[in-house]
Each structure stands twice: as structure tokens, then as C-alpha cells.
Motif scaffolding. Structure first.
Motif, PDB file in Angstrom:
ATOM      1  N   CYS A  98       0.829  -1.210   0.000  1.00 37.18           N
ATOM      2  CA  CYS A  98       0.000   0.000   0.000  1.00 37.18           C
ATOM      3  C   CYS A  98       0.857   1.250   0.000  1.00 37.18           C
ATOM      4  CB  CYS A  98      -0.913   0.028   1.229  1.00 37.18           C
ATOM      5  SG  CYS A  98      -2.330  -1.039   1.052  1.00 37.18           S
ATOM      6  N   GLN A 104       0.381   3.552  -3.176  1.00 35.24           N
ATOM      7  CA  GLN A 104      -0.293   4.827  -2.975  1.00 35.24           C
ATOM      8  C   GLN A 104       0.675   6.005  -3.074  1.00 35.24           C
ATOM      9  OE1 GLN A 104      -2.233   3.369   0.822  1.00 35.24           O
ATOM     10  NE2 GLN A 104      -4.036   4.277  -0.126  1.00 35.24           N
ATOM     11  N   GLU A 113      -4.787   4.240  -6.405  1.00 32.71           N
ATOM     12  CA  GLU A 113      -5.723   3.952  -5.321  1.00 32.71           C
ATOM     13  C   GLU A 113      -6.531   2.688  -5.604  1.00 32.71           C
ATOM     14  OE1 GLU A 113      -6.361   4.754  -2.249  1.00 32.71           O
ATOM     15  OE2 GLU A 113      -4.712   6.189  -2.233  1.00 32.71           O
ATOM     16  N   HIS A 118      -8.346  -2.342   0.377  1.00 34.48           N
ATOM     17  CA  HIS A 118      -7.122  -2.700  -0.347  1.00 34.48           C
ATOM     18  C   HIS A 118      -6.688  -4.147  -0.195  1.00 34.48           C
ATOM     19  CE1 HIS A 118      -6.047   1.759  -0.814  1.00 34.48           C
ATOM     20  NE2 HIS A 118      -6.439   1.267  -1.957  1.00 34.48           N
TER      21      HIS A 118
END
Lengths: 464, 464
Positions: free
Chosen positions: B165, B169, B175, B288
Motif C-alpha cells: 500500500c 499509494q 488507489e 485494499h
């Protein structure tokens, strides 16, 4: 002390010539590459990297003995790997200059010149490895070159000594080094002045000069004699080299102008004057460069300025950063064969240099450790608290390891942190969590301090 | 716009499968590697790099088809390059996991465990290259693994989704991605529950599941049938996969506990519960990650958690970051064959991902330009003043190129600066030097401002 121990080159069960170091030395090498890149970027060079392989034909025609080339084969068939229909055999790059030339030859139409690139990659030579003397099959080169389309102004040559100084002083922590500079036109003119006029013989003279430090003075004189230079003149030449290289570089120019009238020599002197003046303007001290006419560089393609860099305390390493100016990089690889791509560049041999600098204490592995804080694991049932603590510290910019192995004694965890060069170990169990506190062990002072959890970020901010 | 143009993969005169990009894309790749490294370091992983070659025997025994291996040969002799006396043939690494295993096998006695390393290097496969679908002969892998000696606690598995992540990100500006997680024990238990008990058949089932997205649903059902699963049960299994992967991952655990009694399934569920809980503690949003039982991973050696990462807008890329947990990394390569080295790790395939992210606008080449200021050359006779100005700016932390080619019009120099993404061009001639001023052209606004030389540093400080 412990750093010195970890610098041993692994030998056991290893493939000679494809060296690998301890994880501590590896980390220094990876980080040094980035620090050097940052200096290259300070001077306007941009990142560049090429594929592992080139057409074997291209490499062979670029002056390397094909015995030194590795080819890429199919393991299962024992035959060369040949892509496409055109029967090209692939070989591994032996330097970073030919791949640059080939790339420019392919893509000059979409590039803007002058092109300033840096490239730090491993290169491959199929020679018999001698690990003790630093002759490897696989080693890092760290190259910068500036390439012009048609021409490249001489003042570019002045920037490289400034870059070498920046890297050697600020990254390698070295002061006792000297960049020895000469000029191929000057050297060639000198041989003509001394009566050698045949181009092939001049090339041989240059190769003899390039080997000057590998043999005795008498041997050099004998070798020069064998290609047509009187013994007396050979001796005179070496005396002249010594005289010039002991002078302040700025004073050599007027002195030499008064001494020679040969036009090639004078052209070389003019070039050197521009280069030396620019080196001064770039802020390089005269203690870090000198005119040394005995610098020749072995490769044929140099045509002007040539550089070698000597570490005064470690002369056994030879030149640790070398390069020069060439009239045409791309040559037959160009799309348009009427355009020349002259350039100038240098290369640092990191694979020998970095481990030596660690062993000699100029670089410390401790300065290249990447984790600063470890959250220890006192009781695995609090793992979620440890993770939350570590995440909070990471979000605030710290590099944090959360130790997550259950049933490892604190003593083991501290040893682990020490080996990894971690500076602070956080220690907390039910008592500390209940009280909203944490114990911080400073791994350098060996002191443990109890700190309110709410004060932890302030504490680390004050320690940096 | 211009970025999109430069993202074309060069084809002309190239070696298919050994792709090279424009200099702009190259620069992004080199910089992305460093930014990813910084995130790995934030989580306590340390830099690591291994040699290009391994013993061919070691690679062959590690599960790769030897047809996919390149060997290293002497170009001039056409025979394998064999170092030393022991007749070992060398092959190029095909991944970064086997070299890690081999290194640990050699050097575990001087290493502390758990060993957390990152490694970003190119790997080589001798398969037929299909550039259009991203199957290359040379490509980057960006790996992290944590390896234990004897054991490695399950909570480590929770850290990897947080790292994915962080990278996706904060570096990739993405995203819409999901990390699909499953567990090999769960999957194996499921096949046993469905009546497949033979180990070889279970392995075949796992491979069929791994290919689930490459074929139609009916084809998967047929394939499962061919290894002993009723058509009806096959359909039921796929429905079950769909049901689970549409649920919030935290809710799947109690649901599955109520559904099965098979001990292997329950063990898998227990492991997943710990991992999911830790992922939450590591700050990863449930948008996620998810439990997706159809994730299997093709490789034999996974034994617990497995990961794949899907970009929701670019499913054609397949999994862009995959990995899992294995019981024993080092195996027969260990010094002491009684010690196991279990671990868990993931790998990001940068060579396909980065150019795609540039083309799709998630990464901009402009953000990765390295030179911020150029001193233009209006009159070569002032070159020493230009050099002095550039040196002063460099000493104050700016990345500065000094344009040094004589007789290049300002228009050309501005084009050059634009192509290189330089933000400010300094313009000075005799008038400006006499007045102690300098013209600063902002390359984004196209405005030129006259600034007193003494104010220049303040000006740049205010612009950043």
C-alpha cells in the motif's frame, strides 16, 4: 573493529571473479551508488542504464579482444542465444561506453545534445580472474560522459576534476589524492619532436608510456629504444616527465610554451591551458590536480585530455578514476555516418575502491545502516501494540523494525539490533503499557531511559 | 503529452526481449528504484545484491525448467565459461529468491536472523520473448523477504500488504488496487474436503486454480474434472470462491469457521485470521485487501499465505506484486542441513509496471527530472563567470548544468533545457554582468525576471 572483520571477501564455495561481500559491505556499496548519483546530478548528469547484452560484433569492433567477452547461450542446448532472424550473437557488455555509443547511434534523432549521462552498472570480462589483485569477471563501473553532436567544447573537460573532488572528499572522505592530467596531442607531438614520426610507432610509444609504472625505468627506456627512440632521448624524456609533474600545474603552461615550437605540442598546451584554467574556476585546489605527461591511457580512442586519479596512500590500487576526451564515440554505429559524436568522460572502479576504503577506515559500515529504531518483542501477546507503535513512528519519518519472533530473549534481540546497526531499541511489557510509558535503550551509550509514550516523538526529534 | 510520446518502447535495431526505453523513462525507472528502497528501509529491510551468475545445477534443482536458463560462455571458444577446477557451469539468475537462498546457505554462520533484505536487480529468462504481452528476457524484480532460522512468526505476513500500500499509494499514485490473499493450507484442505486426497492430484488442482483467469470458467471445471473433481463440485467450488472474495475479509473468518471442520482448512483459517488482524493493525484499509481463495501461485514451494496484487483499472497486467510464505528457503544449500530457513516475501515486476504507469498518467516523467537550473552560454568569453555562478549555486544545494557549447542560439539552449525538464534558465551577457544582475527564465511560466546577483539564492529559496 567489527567493521574490519566484515570486510573480508568471501571465498568459501564462491565463484572466483564474481565476488560478493558481507551484507554490511553490500549495503555500503548500494548506498554509495546513490550518493555518487546525487553528485553527478548536481552537475547536470542524468540517470541512464542499458541492457546487459550487445551484439557481439559491435563489441568486437570496439577494440576489446574477443577473448575477454562472455557470450549468452542457451543452457539446455549449449548453443548461442540468437534473437530474431538475423543471426546476431549476443555478448555481455565489457564497459559502459560502448553501450552508450550504441544507444546514441540508435536514438540520436530523439535526443538533445550535449547529452550528459551517468551510468552505474556492472560490466563483465571473460579474463582469468585474480581476486587478490582486484581483477574480477564482474565489477561495477561508475561512468559519466558528456557527448556532443558535431563538437563538444573544451571547457567541459574542466568539470570532471571538480566532480572527482566532490566525490572523493565528500563521499569517500579522502584528501590525499591527485588527479593526473595530460593531453594526447601534447604526448604525440613530443614523440614527433623526439624523432618518432610513424603513426604505428607513436601508438606503440603511447602504450609503453601507459605501462610506465608497471616496469622499471630502465625497462621503459629499453622499450622506447626498441621502437626507435635513442636511449639518451628516452632518459631525457623520463626526466622531463618528472620535472613537469613536480610543478604547480598553472606554472607549467608558460614554461612549456617557451620550450617547444612543434605545432601539435603547442595545440596540446593550448588545450591544457583552457582545461587547467577551468579546473581552477570550478573550485579545485592545485593540490588535487597536476600536469603529468606520463599519463597516456591505453585505449586508442583518446584524442585530447586524459585523466588518471591516484590515491597517494594506496598507490597499489593504480588509477581509481580515469578517462579522457575522444573525437568520435558513435562512429559506424551512427544513423547518419557524417555526424561525429565527440565526448569526454571518466569512470570510477567502485568494486575495488569501496571495499578498500572500508578496510582502511575511510568509510564506516555504521554510517550506512538503514534502520534506526527497533520495537522489541517482550511478549507476543502485545504484538498488536508493538505494530501500532512501529506504524506510528514510521508515519513520522523513522525507519522502524518490529521484532516479531516469539520467545527470543531480550539479549538476543539486542544482539540482533547491534549487528544491524540499529540505534534505539524500544522495550515495553504490560507494566509499561499500563503506565503509558516506554523504555528506550540507546544502543551506543547502552543507557535505557523511561519515556512517556506521548513524549516519544519529541524525544527522537531531539536526538537527531 | 510529450511524456506519452517518450514512453514508446524502442523497437528499431533492438534486441527483442532486452528492452530499453527513452532516456526520460530510464530516469523514472532509476529513481523509482530508489524511492521503493526508501520504503523498504522504513520497514527495516536492508539493501542486498548478488552476482549475476549461479551454478547451473543449483538453479535447475530449484524448480525452473532448464530451457529457461541462459548459460555464460566464452565468446571466442564457444564453450561454457567454467571457473576453477570443479567443472561447474554458470547460468544467469532467473529470480532473486534462489540467489538469496544460496547466499544464506553459504553465510548463515555470520548472519543474524530474522534476515530482512530488499533486492532490486534484473533477472534473465531464456524464453521466447513476447514484448507486446510483457514477456521479456531481461526484467527488473523488486523483492523483499524476511527469513527466519528455524521459524518465522506468522505476524510477519501482515507487514507486506502495508508495504505494498505504501508503495502503490505514495510512489505509484494508485488507489484502485486490491491485494488478494489466500492460504495454501486452506486451499489444500478444501480439495481434500472435496475428495481429492492424492498429493500429486492436489498439486495439479493448485496449478489449475493458478491459471483460473487465463481460461474460461467451463475450462477450469473441465480441467478440475480431469484430475478427479466432479463437474458439480467444480462449479460449487468456483461459486464458493466468488462468494468469499466478495466479502469483507474480516467477516470471512467467522463465516468459514462455521462452515468447515477439516483440520487443514481450520489451520489455514487460523493463519488467515492472524494475518488479517495484523494487516488491520498495520493500517491497511479493507478496501485494499481481500480473502480470495482462487489465489494459488504456481510455484510448488509456497506453504501458507499467498499474495497477488491486482490493479483494478489494468487487469490485463495480471498480478503486479505477488509472493507468499515458504517452509524452507535454503534446503539442500544449507551448511547445516538440519536447520530450516522459512520465510515470507513479495516481488514487484517493475519492468512492465513502471512504463504502464507512465503511459496511463500515474507517473509523470517531469517529476523525475534531476537538473533544476541551467546557466546558459550567451557569450563563451564569459565562460569563467558562468562556471563561477554555477559552482556557487551547486554549493548552495542546487542541481545545476552549465551550458558550455559556443555559438548555440538561446532558442536552442531553451529547447535543450525544456527537453531536460530544467525549471530555471539563467541568462547573462556583458550588460548583466556590468550591472550585477541576472535574467532568470522560469521554464514553466515562460516569464523572465531580472534579479540582482546578490538576491539570486533568496529568489530560488522562495521558489522551492
Amino acid at each position: 573493529m567489527s567493521n574490519q572483520m566484515t570486510t573480508d571477501i568471501f571465498a568459501s564455495n564462491d565463484i572466483a571473479g564474481f565476488i560478493e561481500h558481507s551484507v554490511e559491505v553490500m549495503a555500503v556499496m548500494e548506498k554509495i551508488k546513490i550518493k555518487i548519483s546525487e553528485i553527478y546530478e548536481k552537475y547536470g548528469f542524468q540517470p541512464f542504464a542499458t541492457r546487459l547484452v550487445e551484439d557481439a560484433d559491435v563489441l568486437s569492433q570496439k577494440g576489446i579482444d574477443s577473448k575477454e567477452l562472455f557470450s549468452l547461450n542457451f543452457l539446455s542446448r549449449g548453443t548461442e542465444y540468437i534473437p530474431g532472424e538475423d543471426r546476431r550473437i549476443l555478448a555481455l557488455r565489457f564497459d559502459l561506453t560502448v553501450p552508450l555509443a550504441r544507444y546514441i547511434g540508435q536514438h540520436s534523432n530523439v535526443m538533445k545534445f550535449p547529452f550528459k549521462r551517468y551510468q552505474i552498472q556492472k560490466v563483465y570480462r571473460a579474463e582469468h580472474a585474480k581476486v587478490a589483485t582486484g581483477r574480477y569477471n564482474e565489477f561495477y563501473q561508475s561512468d559519466i560522459d558528456v557527448i556532443g553532436q558535431g563538437s563538444i567544447d573544451l571547457t567541459h573537460d574542466s568539470e570532471f576534476p571538480a566532480i572527482i573532488c566532490d566525490i572523493f572528499q565528500n563521499i569517500f572522505n579522502l584528501e590525499r589524492f591527485v588527479i593526473r592530467i595530460s593531453n594526447r596531442k601534447f604526448l604525440e607531438g613530443l614523440f614527433r619532436e623526439y624523432g618518432v614520426n610513424d603513426v604505428t610507432l607513436i601508438k606503440q610509444c603511447i602504450k609503453i608510456i601507459d605501462d610506465i609504472e608497471k616496469v622499471s625505468e630502465q625497462e621503459t627506456i629499453d622499450r622506447l629504444h626498441s621502437v626507435g627512440l635513442d636511449m639518451e632521448k628516452g632518459r631525457e624524456l623520463l626526466d622531463f616527465f618528472r620535472e613537469i609533474s613536480s610543478m604547480n600545474p598553472m606554472k607549467t603552461i608558460p614554461y612549456l610554451r617557451g620550450k617547444f615550437s612543434n605545432s601539435l605540442i603547442l595545440q596540446g598546451i593550448d588545450e591544457l591551458e583552457t582545461v587547467f584554467e577551468g579546473i581552477g574556476m570550478n573550485g579545485v585546489s592545485t593540490s588535487h590536480f597536476k600536469f603529468d605527461p606520463s599519463i597516456a591511457r591505453g585505449l586508442d580512442y583518446y584524442t585530447g585530455t586524459v585523466y588518471e586519479t591516484l590515491l597517494l596512500d594506496y598507490p597499489e590500487l593504480g588509477s581509481v578514476c580515469s578517462g579522457g576526451r575522444y573525437e568520435d564515440l558513435v562512429g559506424t554505429l551512427a544513423r547518419n555516418k557524417n555526424i561525429k559524436y565527440p565526448g569526454v568522460g571518466i569512470s570510477i572502479g567502485l568494486s575495488r575502491l569501496v571495499p578498500t576504503l572500508i578496510m582502511k577506515g575511510h568509510l564506516s559500515c555504521d554510517d550506512y545502516k538503514t534502520t534506526s529504531i527497533m520495537v522489541s518483542c517482550q511478549d507476543k501477546k502485545f504484538i498488536n501494540k508493538y505494530i501500532a507503535l512501529g506504524s506510528m513512528l514510521r508515519r513520522n519519518g523513522h525507519n522502524v523494525e518490529i521484532f516479531q519472533q516469539r520467545n527470543k530473549k531480550l539479549a538476543y534481540q539486542l544482539e540482533y539490533a547491534e549487528k544491524k546497526g540499529i540505534r534505539y531499541v524500544l522495550i515495553a511489557n504490560s507494566y509499561e503499557f499500563d503506565e503509558g510509558k516506554i523504555n528506550v535503550r540507546n544502543m551506543i551509550t547502552k543507557e535505557t531511559t523511561s519515556i512517556a509514550l506521548s513524549e516519544l516523538l519529541t524525544y527522537f526529534a531531539s536526538m537527531n
